[in-house]
Scaffold this motif. Structure first.
Motif, mmCIF file in Angstrom:
data_model
loop_
_atom_site.group_PDB
_atom_site.id
_atom_site.type_symbol
_atom_site.label_atom_id
_atom_site.label_comp_id
_atom_site.label_asym_id
_atom_site.label_seq_id
_atom_site.Cartn_x
_atom_site.Cartn_y
_atom_site.Cartn_z
ATOM 1 N N SER A 271 27.962 10.885 39.932
ATOM 2 C CA SER A 271 28.690 10.815 38.668
ATOM 3 C C SER A 271 30.166 10.478 38.871
ATOM 4 O O SER A 271 30.820 10.996 39.771
ATOM 5 C CB SER A 271 28.577 12.147 37.924
ATOM 6 N N GLY A 304 23.299 9.920 35.614
ATOM 7 C CA GLY A 304 22.988 8.977 34.538
ATOM 8 C C GLY A 304 22.463 7.644 35.019
ATOM 9 O O GLY A 304 21.988 6.841 34.214
ATOM 10 N N MET A 305 22.515 7.386 36.333
ATOM 11 C CA MET A 305 21.954 6.133 36.869
ATOM 12 C C MET A 305 20.463 6.336 37.096
ATOM 13 O O MET A 305 19.994 6.506 38.219
ATOM 14 C CB MET A 305 22.678 5.726 38.154
ATOM 15 N N ASP A 306 19.718 6.316 36.004
ATOM 16 C CA ASP A 306 18.312 6.704 36.034
ATOM 17 C C ASP A 306 17.354 5.524 36.043
ATOM 18 O O ASP A 306 16.136 5.694 35.914
ATOM 19 C CB ASP A 306 17.986 7.632 34.857
ATOM 20 N N THR A 307 17.879 4.308 36.200
ATOM 21 C CA THR A 307 17.029 3.120 36.295
ATOM 22 C C THR A 307 17.513 2.260 37.456
ATOM 23 O O THR A 307 18.689 2.321 37.841
ATOM 24 C CB THR A 307 17.079 2.279 35.000
ATOM 25 N N GLU A 309 18.193 -0.813 37.350
ATOM 26 C CA GLU A 309 19.232 -1.703 36.827
ATOM 27 C C GLU A 309 20.603 -1.025 36.865
ATOM 28 O O GLU A 309 21.610 -1.646 37.230
ATOM 29 C CB GLU A 309 18.901 -2.133 35.395
ATOM 30 N N LYS A 310 20.642 0.240 36.496
ATOM 31 C CA LYS A 310 21.914 0.973 36.536
ATOM 32 C C LYS A 310 22.380 1.183 37.970
ATOM 33 O O LYS A 310 23.573 1.083 38.278
ATOM 34 C CB LYS A 310 21.766 2.322 35.823
ATOM 35 N N ASN A 313 24.121 -1.863 39.298
ATOM 36 C CA ASN A 313 25.280 -2.332 38.550
ATOM 37 C C ASN A 313 26.561 -1.931 39.277
ATOM 38 O O ASN A 313 26.936 -0.759 39.290
ATOM 39 C CB ASN A 313 25.265 -1.740 37.143
ATOM 40 N N LEU A 316 29.213 0.432 37.692
ATOM 41 C CA LEU A 316 28.988 1.878 37.695
ATOM 42 C C LEU A 316 29.415 2.487 39.023
ATOM 43 O O LEU A 316 29.923 3.604 39.066
ATOM 44 C CB LEU A 316 27.514 2.184 37.405
ATOM 45 N N HIS A 317 29.232 1.769 40.135
ATOM 46 C CA HIS A 317 29.662 2.284 41.435
ATOM 47 C C HIS A 317 31.172 2.468 41.450
ATOM 48 O O HIS A 317 31.685 3.450 41.982
ATOM 49 C CB HIS A 317 29.283 1.316 42.566
#
Length: 328
Positions: A271, A304-307, A309-310, A313, A316-317
């Motif tokens: 997170s 929250g990076m539960d896929t 695709e996320k 990304n 997000l990192h």
């Protein structure tokens, strides 16, 4: 008090003592380093103790000290002694470069388990990933801690086309040594150039083990809230484990919460959201409401990076810190 909205009770606190490190591991620290927090923004030894006491008061029974490299901090002995006065199991994660000098201190303060990071058994590859020539020192430290009676765990971050060819070599260390070898999937953080193609998955590890040790792989019982899946080879003294935060996460039983060296609470390693404990503490305000707010905002899975695709990304990192400034 330390239960999140998914019913997970948090009894394990990881405290980063410093953002500094005497190695420069590629998966942990960007090539150009990181801007360090001003000293006055970091927790003092007394503040670490005060914050830890609050967590212990509400159910934490295990504390692990991390960094950066925790032992580069000059007041590391004082911090350890203060935390050893609390009714908790104390642990350390270190790169092993300085650890030898602290063996008497660790013993005197009840530390029985030490986790040492070592990502290759080859000197040249070790130097490539750490950007430092310290392999002999770290390997000698591992052997010394075993001789001194510590339970030694080795952390190995696996990266495709770099060190996955050493999986069997690491497991063979457990044949005659009471070591716990832990393979960790490469995780995305700011500046570490993560992508899925560099990942060595849990299944790939197990396939390699089964091929090299046909019908010899034994599944061990995992401890409650364990992040690792534990195994051993029949007849071997030690064991090995896989921490598959990316492909097979353990989020549903997570009991961990962590504090950065500058006093920010992170409810998940993945997170980017942080909650300041140091600001209210220095203002004489209670920190429990901040802790509870952090737990209320904890996602079910990987921050929250539960896929896939996320996970893939890069934006997000970059919302998260580099690993060295979070704390291992």
């Amino acid at each position: 008090m330390l239960t999140d909205s998914f019913g997970r009770k948090h009894t394990y606190l990881r405290i980063s003592l410093t953002e500094k490190c005497n190695l420069r591991c590629t998966y942990c620290m960007p090539a150009n380093g990181i801007p360090l927090s001003p000293r006055e923004h970091l927790m003092s030894a007394d503040e670490i103790h005060t914050i830890a006491k609050e967590f212990v008061r509400f159910g934490v029974n295990k504390i692990r000290l991390t960094g950066g490299e925790p032992m580069v901090r000059k007041d590391f002995p004082l911090i350890l002694e203060k935390l050893a006065s609390l009714p908790v199991e104390l642990g350390i994660t270190t790169n092993g470069v300085l650890a030898e000098r602290f063996i008497p201190l660790l013993k005197d303060n009840g530390v029985k388990t030490i986790t040492i990071s070592i990502d290759s058994l080859h000197k040249d590859k070790f130097e490539k990933i750490t950007r430092r020539n310290e392999f002999e020192k770290v390997w000698n430290t591992i052997q010394l801690f075993q001789k001194e009676g510590f339970k030694v765990k080795l952390n190995i971050v696996l990266i495709k086309n770099f060190n996955e060819d050493e999986i069997i070599d690491f497991i063979n260390l457990t044949k005659d040594r009471n070591l716990v070898v832990r393979f960790i999937e490469f995780m995305p953080f700011d500046g570490n150039q993560w992508d899925m193609d560099k990942l060595v998955t849990q299944q790939e590890i197990l396939d390699k083990v089964n091929y090299n040790f046909p019908l010899q792989l034994k599944r061990l019982d995992d401890a409650p809230n364990d992040t690792s899946r534990n195994y051993k080879i029949a007849g071997y003294i030690g064991s090995f484990a896989i921490i598959s935060s990316v492909t097979n996460p353990f989020c549903d039983t997570c009991n961990r919460i962590r504090i950065t060296a500058d006093g920010k609470l992170k409810n998940c390693l993945f997170s980017g959201k942080e909650f300041s404990l140091l600001k209210p503490l220095r203002a004489g305000q209670p920190i429990l409401p901040v802790i509870q707010s952090a737990l209320e905002h904890k996602f079910a899975t990987r921050g929250g990076m539960d896929t896939p695709e996320k996970l893939e990304n890069p934006e997000l990192h970059s919302k998260n810190r580099s690993m060295t400034s979070i704390g291992g």
